[in-house]
Design a protein around this motif. Structure first.
Motif, PDB file in Angstrom:
ATOM      1  N   LEU A   8      34.369  41.024  35.455  1.00 35.38           N
ATOM      2  CA  LEU A   8      33.160  40.984  34.642  1.00 35.38           C
ATOM      3  C   LEU A   8      31.968  41.574  35.380  1.00 35.38           C
ATOM      4  CD1 LEU A   8      31.871  40.091  31.996  1.00 35.38           C
ATOM      5  CD2 LEU A   8      31.452  37.853  33.033  1.00 35.38           C
TER       6      LEU A   8
ATOM      7  N   GLU B  77      32.996  32.720  31.578  1.00 36.09           N
ATOM      8  CA  GLU B  77      32.578  33.362  32.813  1.00 36.09           C
ATOM      9  C   GLU B  77      32.241  32.298  33.843  1.00 36.09           C
ATOM     10  OE1 GLU B  77      28.910  36.152  34.461  1.00 36.09           O
ATOM     11  OE2 GLU B  77      29.101  35.700  32.333  1.00 36.09           O
TER      12      GLU B  77
ATOM     13  N   ALA C 216      37.771  41.829  29.980  1.00 34.39           N
ATOM     14  CA  ALA C 216      38.971  41.164  29.484  1.00 34.39           C
ATOM     15  C   ALA C 216      40.135  42.147  29.386  1.00 34.39           C
ATOM     16  CB  ALA C 216      38.696  40.533  28.120  1.00 34.39           C
TER      17      ALA C 216
ATOM     18  N   THR D 141      40.106  35.456  28.149  1.00 33.18           N
ATOM     19  CA  THR D 141      40.917  35.288  29.351  1.00 33.18           C
ATOM     20  C   THR D 141      41.286  33.824  29.570  1.00 33.18           C
ATOM     21  OG1 THR D 141      38.956  35.032  30.715  1.00 33.18           O
ATOM     22  CG2 THR D 141      39.814  37.253  30.451  1.00 33.18           C
TER      23      THR D 141
ATOM     24  N   LEU E  94      41.294  43.051  32.946  1.00 35.57           N
ATOM     25  CA  LEU E  94      42.047  41.962  33.551  1.00 35.57           C
ATOM     26  C   LEU E  94      43.441  41.868  32.945  1.00 35.57           C
ATOM     27  CD1 LEU E  94      42.031  39.651  35.556  1.00 35.57           C
ATOM     28  CD2 LEU E  94      41.024  38.192  33.779  1.00 35.57           C
ATOM     29  N   GLN E  95      43.537  42.079  31.648  1.00 39.68           N
ATOM     30  CA  GLN E  95      44.858  42.051  31.010  1.00 39.68           C
ATOM     31  C   GLN E  95      45.731  43.186  31.532  1.00 39.68           C
ATOM     32  OE1 GLN E  95      44.807  42.484  26.741  1.00 39.68           O
ATOM     33  NE2 GLN E  95      46.882  41.721  26.502  1.00 39.68           N
TER      34      GLN E  95
ATOM     35  N   TRP F 243      38.550  36.987  37.100  1.00 36.42           N
ATOM     36  CA  TRP F 243      37.719  37.255  35.924  1.00 36.42           C
ATOM     37  C   TRP F 243      36.287  37.588  36.344  1.00 36.42           C
ATOM     38  CZ3 TRP F 243      36.815  38.897  31.377  1.00 36.42           C
ATOM     39  CH2 TRP F 243      35.747  38.454  30.601  1.00 36.42           C
TER      40      TRP F 243
ATOM     41  N   ARG G 131      31.963  41.990  28.774  1.00 38.89           N
ATOM     42  CA  ARG G 131      33.022  40.999  28.644  1.00 38.89           C
ATOM     43  C   ARG G 131      34.292  41.589  28.025  1.00 38.89           C
ATOM     44  NH1 ARG G 131      31.546  35.761  29.465  1.00 38.89           N
ATOM     45  NH2 ARG G 131      33.300  35.014  28.214  1.00 38.89           N
TER      46      ARG G 131
ATOM     47  N   ARG H  64      42.515  32.635  38.286  1.00 42.41           N
ATOM     48  CA  ARG H  64      41.904  33.280  37.123  1.00 42.41           C
ATOM     49  C   ARG H  64      40.395  33.433  37.238  1.00 42.41           C
ATOM     50  NH1 ARG H  64      42.439  29.677  32.027  1.00 42.41           N
ATOM     51  NH2 ARG H  64      41.052  28.431  33.360  1.00 42.41           N
ATOM     52  N   ASP H  65      39.706  32.370  37.643  1.00 42.29           N
ATOM     53  CA  ASP H  65      38.249  32.406  37.626  1.00 42.29           C
ATOM     54  C   ASP H  65      37.680  33.503  38.520  1.00 42.29           C
ATOM     55  OD1 ASP H  65      38.226  30.362  35.839  1.00 42.29           O
ATOM     56  OD2 ASP H  65      37.571  28.806  37.235  1.00 42.29           O
TER      57      ASP H  65
END
Length: 252
Positions: A55, A130, A65, A126, A68-69, A51, A61, A47-48
Motif C-alpha cells: 500500500l 490497512e 491489493a 486482502t 499483493l494477490q 499489505w 488500495r 499479511r499486515d
C-alpha cells in the motif's frame, strides 16, 4: 519404552502441552508437501506487513491489493524453488516489492488519471484493513504520498522500506537484492528530493514539529519519517538473498 499420548506427551500425565508452533520454513515445506492450509497460515502470519509495504509503495488500495494477490500467487507457485538462503519473510517481501515495482513501471509506460486521493472501495480485499495508523492531517498525508510517487521507483522502494516501514538497511538490502551502500544512497537521494518538494511543510522555528505518520521535512534536508533506523538490528532477520532485479548502480 514409555507410552505416549496422542498429543505427543507422556500418556496419563493429565497435561495439555500444546504442539509447538511451526516455523515459517516448516509451513513452506508443508505447503510444498501438499498441506492445503500451510500457505494460508504463512500468509496470515505476515499479511499486515506485506499489505503495508504494498500500500505504501503504490499509494492506491486497489493497486496494492492486486499487487499483493499477484505476489502471493507467485510465491505459492514458486515455493518449491525456495532455496533457504534467506528468511521466508525476506523472500516474501522481495516478491511483493517486485510485484509493486512491476505495476509502477507498467503504470508509467501507460499512464492513467487516478481518482482523487487514489483511494478505492476495496476494504477487505486482502482480508484486513490497512495496518498503518491514519495520519492526523489528511491533506499533509496526501501531499506526502503524491511526493513519494514522483520519486524514481528504486528510491521510493528503499524509502518505503527503511523510513516508512522501519526495516534496517541490511534487511532492505537483502529484500531488494542490492548492496547496503546502494540502499543508503537511494534513501539519501530520495530524502533530498522529498525535502525539496515538501519544503513548504517544514515547520517554522518555534512552531512545533510536523504531523507524524508520513515523511515530512523537519529541518535540514532529511525528512523525518521513522527516527534513526538506518543501522537498526531489529526487524525481520534473515540470511542473504538476491532479487531478480539485482541493480547495484546508484540512482541518478
Amino acid at each position: 519404552m514409555e507410552a505416549r499420548g496422542t498429543a505427543g506427551r507422556p500418556a496419563g500425565d493429565g497435561g495439555t502441552t500444546p504442539a509447538p508452533t511451526p516455523s515459517d520454513v516448516d509451513l513452506l515445506h508443508a505447503h510444498v508437501a501438499g498441506d492445503r492450509d500451510a500457505f494460508a497460515e504463512l500468509f496470515h502470519r505476515h499479511r499486515d506487513r506485506l499489505w503495508a509495504v504494498a500500500l505504501r509503495t503504490l499509494g492506491d488500495r486497489e493497486e496494492a491489493a492486486d499487487a499483493l494477490q499477484d505476489a502471493l500467487l507467485s510465491a505459492h507457485r514458486a515455493a518449491a524453488r525456495f532455496r533457504g538462503d534467506s528468511a521466508v519473510t525476506t523472500w516474501l517481501h522481495r516478491i511483493v516489492v517486485n510485484a509493486c515495482l512491476d505495476r509502477i513501471r507498467r503504470r508509467q509506460a501507460h499512464p492513467t488519471v487516478p481518482l482523487p486521493d487514489g483511494v478505492h472501495d476495496t476494504e477487505g480485499a486482502t482480508g484486513g484493513v490497512e495496518p498503518a495508523a491514519p495520519a492526523p492531517d489528511h491533506d499533509t498525508a496526501l501531499v506526502v504520498r503524491q511526493a513519494l510517487a514522483t520519486l524514481p521507483v528504486e528510491q521510493r522502494a528503499a524509502l518505503i522500506l527503511v523510513d516508512v516501514q522501519g526495516y534496517p538497511v541490511a534487511e532492505v538490502a537483502r529484500i531488494l537484492g542490492v548492496a547496503e551502500g546502494t540502499v543508503k544512497s537511494r534513501c539519501a537521494r530520495g530524502r533530498a528530493r522529498l525535502a525539496t518538494i515538501l519544503g513548504h511543510l517544514r515547520p517554522a522555528p518555534g512552531s512545533g514539529s510536523a504531523p507524524a505518520g508520513d515523511p515530512v521535512p523537519s529541518g535540514g534536508n532529511v525528512p523525518a519519517v521513522t527516527r534513526g533506523n538506518p543501522e537498526a538490528t531489529g526487524g525481520v532477520r534473515s540470511g542473504s538473498g538476491r532479487s531478480r532485479r539485482d541493480t547495484n548502480q546508484e540512482d541518478t
